[in-house]
Motif scaffolding. Structure first.
Motif, PDB file in Angstrom:
ATOM      1  N   VAL A  89       0.760  -1.110  -0.114  1.00  0.00           N
ATOM      2  CA  VAL A  89       0.000  -0.103   0.136  1.00  0.00           C
ATOM      3  C   VAL A  89       0.845   1.226  -0.055  1.00  0.00           C
ATOM      4  O   VAL A  89       1.668   1.298   0.645  1.00  0.00           O
ATOM      5  CB  VAL A  89      -0.709  -0.132   1.241  1.00  0.00           C
ATOM      6  CG1 VAL A  89      -1.728   1.431   1.083  1.00  0.00           C
ATOM      7  CG2 VAL A  89      -1.757  -1.435   1.379  1.00  0.00           C
ATOM      8  N   ALA A  90       0.164   2.054  -0.674  1.00  0.00           N
ATOM      9  CA  ALA A  90       1.016   3.471  -0.708  1.00  0.00           C
ATOM     10  C   ALA A  90       0.126   4.667   0.075  1.00  0.00           C
ATOM     11  O   ALA A  90      -0.963   4.542  -0.500  1.00  0.00           O
ATOM     12  CB  ALA A  90       1.558   3.798  -2.082  1.00  0.00           C
ATOM     13  N   VAL A  91       0.478   5.197   0.823  1.00  0.00           N
ATOM     14  CA  VAL A  91      -0.631   6.393   1.433  1.00  0.00           C
ATOM     15  C   VAL A  91       0.136   7.704   0.893  1.00  0.00           C
ATOM     16  O   VAL A  91       1.560   8.116   1.000  1.00  0.00           O
ATOM     17  CB  VAL A  91      -0.264   6.159   3.076  1.00  0.00           C
ATOM     18  CG1 VAL A  91      -1.160   7.635   3.438  1.00  0.00           C
ATOM     19  CG2 VAL A  91      -0.894   5.108   3.519  1.00  0.00           C
ATOM     20  N   MET A  92      -0.924   8.334   0.143  1.00  0.00           N
ATOM     21  CA  MET A  92      -0.400   9.621  -0.554  1.00  0.00           C
ATOM     22  C   MET A  92      -1.166  10.509   0.380  1.00  0.00           C
ATOM     23  O   MET A  92      -2.389  10.508   0.613  1.00  0.00           O
ATOM     24  CB  MET A  92      -0.344   9.774  -1.820  1.00  0.00           C
ATOM     25  CG  MET A  92       0.387   8.539  -2.549  1.00  0.00           C
ATOM     26  SD  MET A  92       0.654   8.746  -4.365  1.00  0.00           S
ATOM     27  CE  MET A  92       1.556  10.175  -4.478  1.00  0.00           C
ATOM     28  N   GLY A  93      -0.589  11.907   0.208  1.00  0.00           N
ATOM     29  CA  GLY A  93      -1.345  13.204   0.535  1.00  0.00           C
ATOM     30  C   GLY A  93      -0.519  14.514   0.626  1.00  0.00           C
ATOM     31  O   GLY A  93       0.912  14.242   0.969  1.00  0.00           O
ATOM     32  N   ALA A  94      -1.043  15.570   0.613  1.00  0.00           N
ATOM     33  CA  ALA A  94      -0.071  16.624   0.857  1.00  0.00           C
ATOM     34  C   ALA A  94       0.253  16.819   2.302  1.00  0.00           C
ATOM     35  O   ALA A  94      -0.320  16.046   3.087  1.00  0.00           O
ATOM     36  CB  ALA A  94      -1.041  18.190   0.392  1.00  0.00           C
ATOM     37  N   SER A  95       1.075  17.651   2.425  1.00  0.00           N
ATOM     38  CA  SER A  95       1.469  17.595   4.111  1.00  0.00           C
ATOM     39  C   SER A  95       0.370  18.416   4.884  1.00  0.00           C
ATOM     40  O   SER A  95      -0.303  19.215   4.360  1.00  0.00           O
ATOM     41  CB  SER A  95       2.860  18.591   3.944  1.00  0.00           C
ATOM     42  OG  SER A  95       2.704  19.828   3.725  1.00  0.00           O
ATOM     43  N   GLY A  96       0.324  17.854   6.059  1.00  0.00           N
ATOM     44  CA  GLY A  96      -0.762  18.300   6.927  1.00  0.00           C
ATOM     45  C   GLY A  96      -2.062  17.302   6.548  1.00  0.00           C
ATOM     46  O   GLY A  96      -3.132  17.578   7.133  1.00  0.00           O
ATOM     47  N   SER A  97      -1.929  16.505   5.487  1.00  0.00           N
ATOM     48  CA  SER A  97      -3.351  15.444   5.341  1.00  0.00           C
ATOM     49  C   SER A  97      -3.509  14.629   6.314  1.00  0.00           C
ATOM     50  O   SER A  97      -4.583  13.867   6.422  1.00  0.00           O
ATOM     51  CB  SER A  97      -2.965  15.021   3.901  1.00  0.00           C
ATOM     52  OG  SER A  97      -2.068  14.105   3.889  1.00  0.00           O
ATOM     53  N   GLY A  98      -2.632  14.511   7.159  1.00  0.00           N
ATOM     54  CA  GLY A  98      -2.560  13.288   8.157  1.00  0.00           C
ATOM     55  C   GLY A  98      -2.059  11.939   8.063  1.00  0.00           C
ATOM     56  O   GLY A  98      -2.138  11.101   8.633  1.00  0.00           O
ATOM     57  N   LYS A  99      -1.170  12.101   7.038  1.00  0.00           N
ATOM     58  CA  LYS A  99      -0.526  10.830   6.674  1.00  0.00           C
ATOM     59  C   LYS A  99       0.613  10.278   7.671  1.00  0.00           C
ATOM     60  O   LYS A  99       0.773   9.134   8.067  1.00  0.00           O
ATOM     61  CB  LYS A  99      -0.085  10.630   5.084  1.00  0.00           C
ATOM     62  CG  LYS A  99       0.951  11.583   4.851  1.00  0.00           C
ATOM     63  CD  LYS A  99       1.305  11.635   3.287  1.00  0.00           C
ATOM     64  CE  LYS A  99       2.651  12.401   2.860  1.00  0.00           C
ATOM     65  NZ  LYS A  99       2.870  13.647   3.081  1.00  0.00           N
ATOM     66  N   SER A 100       1.096  11.165   8.098  1.00  0.00           N
ATOM     67  CA  SER A 100       2.415  11.023   9.135  1.00  0.00           C
ATOM     68  C   SER A 100       1.708  10.646  10.486  1.00  0.00           C
ATOM     69  O   SER A 100       2.101   9.729  10.946  1.00  0.00           O
ATOM     70  CB  SER A 100       3.233  12.148   9.224  1.00  0.00           C
ATOM     71  OG  SER A 100       3.833  12.497   8.213  1.00  0.00           O
TER      72      SER A 100
END
Lengths: 254, 427
Positions: free
Chosen positions: A45-56
C-alpha cells in the motif's frame, strides 16, 4: 496448513473510526478524522497526500508510536488501543518494522550491529541475532559490507541497512516513511525494486510518500486529505484518480 | 521465577550492549570524557593516596611499636596537673634508683624492668673524629629483653658490666660509621670527655622516638646503669618495664602505680607525681589521629566527588539531547522506558568507573610521591613501598558507581520519558 490464498486474506490491520486530535492552545486539530481501514496480509500500500493531510499521523498510529484519541485499532487480531506503554513497545519490536526517510542509523555501530539492534530488545532474538542479521542483510543485497559503518556507505546502502533492521524481527508490517526522500532517482528505483521483491516474498508493506513514481510500485494507493481517506483504489487506476483529483481542485477554485 | 530469570536476561542483554555503547561513546568523545571525569579522578586519586599513605605509616609505626614492645611500660617522673605539687621542682619529684627495689615482688604482672639513666648529651671522640651531642643512656641488662633492638656486632650490656661499673659502651651503627671505627670495632675504645670507654657492641640505629627531633644528628651510646652514675652526678632516672603479656599491660601499669605511690608515701587524695604509660596509649592516639585525617580527607574529597558528579550529570544531559534521535529510534524499534533508562545509567556509571580507574592510577603515583617526601627529607628514614589497600579500591569504585547512578538518574529519566515521535523529529 493454510493455503497461500487463505493466508493472503488474513487481515493484519483493522482501523475503525480512528481519530487523533491535537490540542494546540484552545484549538483542536483533527489530524485523523474518523479513519476506517483494513489491510490484509501481503498487501502493498502507498499512502499519499499533501503535507498536513494526516498521513504521518496515520503512520505513527499504525506503528504504535502514537495512540488514537478515539476509535479502534487492531493489529494481528490484537486490540492495541488499551495496551500499556510496555506492551506497545513489545508490539513495535515484534510486529512492526520502521523505515525512515533519513535512515536513522547509529553512527558508532557497524551495519551488522545496527541491524542486530532491535533484537537486543526482543525476548528471544538475542542468541540468534548474528545469524538473523546476516541473513536479512543478505536478503536486502548487502552481503559483504556488513562491517562498514554508516558513514562508509552510500545513501542507497544506508537505506538497505535500515530496511534490513526493520525486517530483522520478521514484522507483520513494514512501515516506510518517505523511504526514497533522501535518495537520487536512480538509487530510489533500486530501493523500490527491493520493496517489490519483499512484497513478492510475502511481506506486508505500507509506504508513505508524496512521489507518484514511488506510489506506482504499490498495488493499492490511499489518498488522504484533511485527516480522512479521500480515495482508496488499486494502483493501476492511479492516473485516473489523479485526473479526478485535479478536476476537483479546479472545480474548487472556480 | 521465570519472570525473574527473563528480567535478568533482558538486563544482561542491555548491560552488554550499553557497556559497549558507553565505551565507544566515551572513546568517540575522549576530550570531553577527560574533562568531565576530572573531578572524579582528582577525588579518587586524593582519597586513595591519603588512605594508602596512612595505611603505610600505620604499618611502619606498628613495626616500630612491635620492636619497642607492645607490653613495654615507661615510668617517668611528672608534675601532676593539680594539687600542691603542681609547681614542684623536678628535683623533688625525681626517681632514685632505690625506688624500684623489690618492684618485681610487689608487681606480679611485671616480668622485668630496667632503670635508665637519662644523661646529658656528650661529645664522643675516636682518633681524629669527634661527634657532639651524642645521647647517653645508662641501661641495665634487662633493657635488652624489654626493647628488642637488634645488635649488629658484639655483645649486649651484661650483669657483670653493671655490677663492676665497667667503662664499656654500646654505640649505634650510625655513630660507628661517623667515628670511622674499624669494621670490627669490638674492644676498641672511644673517648668520652677524659674517660675511655671500650666498645663491646654495636646496636642498630633508630630514628629518635621523641617527636619533633631531627634524625639528622641523632646518635646514641648505651652504658651500664651504674657507670652512668659514675659519669654524671645523679642523672634523671626513668624506668622501662615489661608486663608478662600484652593483655595484662594495664594490670601491670596499675600495680606499678600502686607500688610507686607506696614507695613515695603518698596520701590517697594526692595526685601522682609520675607517669606510667604504655605504647598502647600512643597507639590509640595514633589510630585516632589517623582516623581524623582519613575522615577529613574523605570529607574534602566528597565535595570534589560531588562537583565531579554534577559534571557527569551535565555531560549526560548534553549526551541525551545530542542523541535524542537515537533514543527515538530505539523506542521505535521496541526499547521500553526501562531499557533506555538502564542504557543511560550504565553509561554514566561507566564514565564514573573510568574516572575512578584513572583516579586510582593517579592515586598510586601520588602515594609514591607522598611516601618519598620523608625519604628525601630525612636521611635514613625509609618507608617501604606502599600500595593502595584493596578495600580502598573497592570502596572508591562503589562510591563512584553510586555517584554515577545518583547523578545519572535525572538525565536517564529525561531520556526514558522522551516521546518517540518528537524525538525522531528532533534536529
Amino acid at each position: 496448513m493454510q493455503t497461500i490464498a487463505a493466508k493472503a486474506n488474513k487481515p493484519v490491520i483493522r482501523l475503525q473510526d480512528v481519530t487523533r486530535v491535537y490540542e494546540v492552545g484552545v484549538e483542536r486539530i483533527h489530524a485523523l478524522d474518523g479513519i476506517s481501514l483494513a489491510l490484509r496480509e501481503n498487501e502493498y500500500v502507498a499512502v499519499m497526500g499533501a503535507s498536513g493531510s494526516g498521513k504521518s499521523t496515520l503512520m505513527n498510529v499504525l506503528g504504535c508510536l502514537d495512540r488514537a484519541t478515539s476509535g479502534y485499532y487492531e493489529l494481528d487480531g490484537q486490540d492495541t488501543t488499551r495496551m500499556s506503554d510496555a506492551a506497545l513497545a513489545r508490539v513495535r519490536n515484534e510486529r512492526i518494522g520502521f523505515v525512515f526517510q533519513s535512515f536513522e542509523l547509529l553512527g558508532q555501530l557497524s551495519a551488522l550491529k545496527n541491524v542486530e539492534m532491535p533484537l537486543i530488545y526482543s525476548r528471544n532474538g538475542w542468541w540468534s541475532r548474528r545469524r538473523r542479521a546476516d541473513s536479512v542483510l543478505e536478503r536486502v543485497g548487502l552481503g559483504e559490507r556488513v562491517d562498514h559503518r554508516p558513514n562508509q556507505l552510500s545513501g542507497g546502502e544506508k537505506q538497505r541497512v535500515a530496511i534490513a533492521r526493520a525486517l530483522v524481527c520478521e514484522p507483520s508490517i513494514l512501515l516506510a516513511d518517505e523511504p526514497t526522500g533522501n535518495l537520487d532517482s536512480k538509487t530510489s528505483e533500486g530501493i523500490m525494486k527491493l520493496f517489490d521483491q519483499l512484497h513478492r516474498e510475502g511481506q506486508t508493506i505500507v509506504i508513505v510518500t508524496h512521489e507518484e513514481h514511488v506510489a506506482h510500485h504499490a498495488k493499492r494507493v490511499i489518498h488522504m486529505k484533511d485527516g480522512r481517506v479521500y480515495s482508496d483504489i488499486p494502483s493501476n487506476r492511479n492516473q485516473a484518480d489523479k485526473a479526478k483529483m485535479q478536476n476537483d481542485e479546479r472545480g474548487g477554485l472556480s | 521465577m521465570r519472570a525473574l530469570m527473563r528480567a535478568l536476561m533482558v538486563f544482561l542483554r542491555l548491560f552488554y550492549q550499553s557497556v559497549y555503547l558507553a565505551l565507544s561513546q566515551i572513546w568517540a568523545n575522549k576530550t570531553r570524557a577527560i574533562l568531565t571525569t576530572i573531578g572524579i579522578v582528582i577525588g579518587v586519586a586524593s582519597v586513595t593516596a591519603v588512605i594508602a599513605t596512612l595505611t603505610g605509616l600505620k604499618t611502619e609505626v606498628l613495626n616500630m611499636v612491635e620492636e619497642f614492645g607492645t607490653n613495654t611500660i615507661t615510668i617517668i617522673p611528672g608534675r601532676p596537673e593539680e594539687g600542691a605539687k603542681r609547681f614542684a621542682s623536678w628535683w623533688t619529684i625525681r626517681f632514685l634508683p632505690e625506688h624500684f627495689d623489690d618492684m618485681l615482688e610487689h608487681c606480679p604482672s611485671v616480668a622485668r624492668f630496667s632503670r635508665l639513666g637519662w644523661m646529658e648529651p656528650r661529645t664522643v671522640q675516636h682518633g681524629e673524629e669527634s661527634v657532639e651531642g651524642v645521647k647517653f643512656l645508662g641501661i641495665e641488662p634487662s633493657y635488652h629483653d624489654i626493647v628488642k633492638r637488634p645488635m649488629v656486632l658484639g655483645r649486649k650490656v651484661s650483669v657483670i658490666d653493671d655490677m663492676q661499673v665497667r667503662q664499656v659502651c654500646l654505640i649505634d651503627s650510625k655513630l660507628h660509621r661517623k667515628l670511622r671505627l674499624d669494621r670490627d670495632c669490638i674492644g676498641q675504645s672511644v673517648l668520652v670527655g677524659h674517660q675511655r670507654f671500650i666498645v663491646v657492641g654495636v646496636i642498630e640505629w633508630r630514628p629518635p622516638m621523641e617527636p619533633g627531633q631531627s634524625p639528622e644528628n641523632h646518635y646514641e651510646v648505651f652504658i651500664p646503669f651504674r657507670t652512668a652514675f659514675k659519669l654524671q652526678r645523679e642523672p634523671p632516672v626513668i624506668a622501662f618495664a615489661a608486663s608478662k603479656s600484652t593483655e595484662i599491660v594495664e594490670d601491670a601499669q596499675a600495680e606499678i602505680r600502686f607500688f610507686l605511690r607506696q614507695k613515695r608515701n603518698m596520701k590517697p587524695t594526692e595526685p601522682d607525681t609520675f607517669e606510667v604509660s604504655s605504647v598502647k596509649r600512643y597507639m590509640d592516639m595514633f589510630n585516632s589521629i589517623a582516623l581524623i585525617l582519613t575522615l577529613v580527607a574523605v570529607g574534602v574529597v566528597s565535595i570534589s566527588l560531588l562537583v565531579g558528579g554534577v559534571g557527569i550529570m551535565n555531560i549526560m544531559l548534553v549526551s541525551v539531547s545530542e542523541r535524542t534521535r537515537e533514543i527515538g529510534l530505539r523506542k521505535a524499534v521496541g526499547a521500553k522506558k526501562i531499557a533506555i533508562l538502564t542504557q543511560f545509567l550504565i553509561e554514566s556509571v561507566v564514565l564514573c568507573f573510568v574516572g575512578g580507574l584513572v583516579g586510582i592510577g593517579f592515586g598510586q603515583l601520588l602515594t609514591i610521591a607522598l611516601v618519598n617526601i620523608p625519604r628525601a627529607l630525612i636521611e635514613g628514614f625509609s618507608m617501604p613501598m606502599v600500595y593502595i589497600p584493596v578495600w580502598a579500591i573497592i570502596l572508591s569504585f562503589s562510591f563512584t558507581g553510586c555517584i554515577g547512578i545518583f547523578f545519572g538518574m535525572f538525565p536517564a529519566i529525561k531520556a526514558a520519558r522522551l516521546d518517540p515521535i518528537e524525538a525522531l523529529r528532533h534536529e
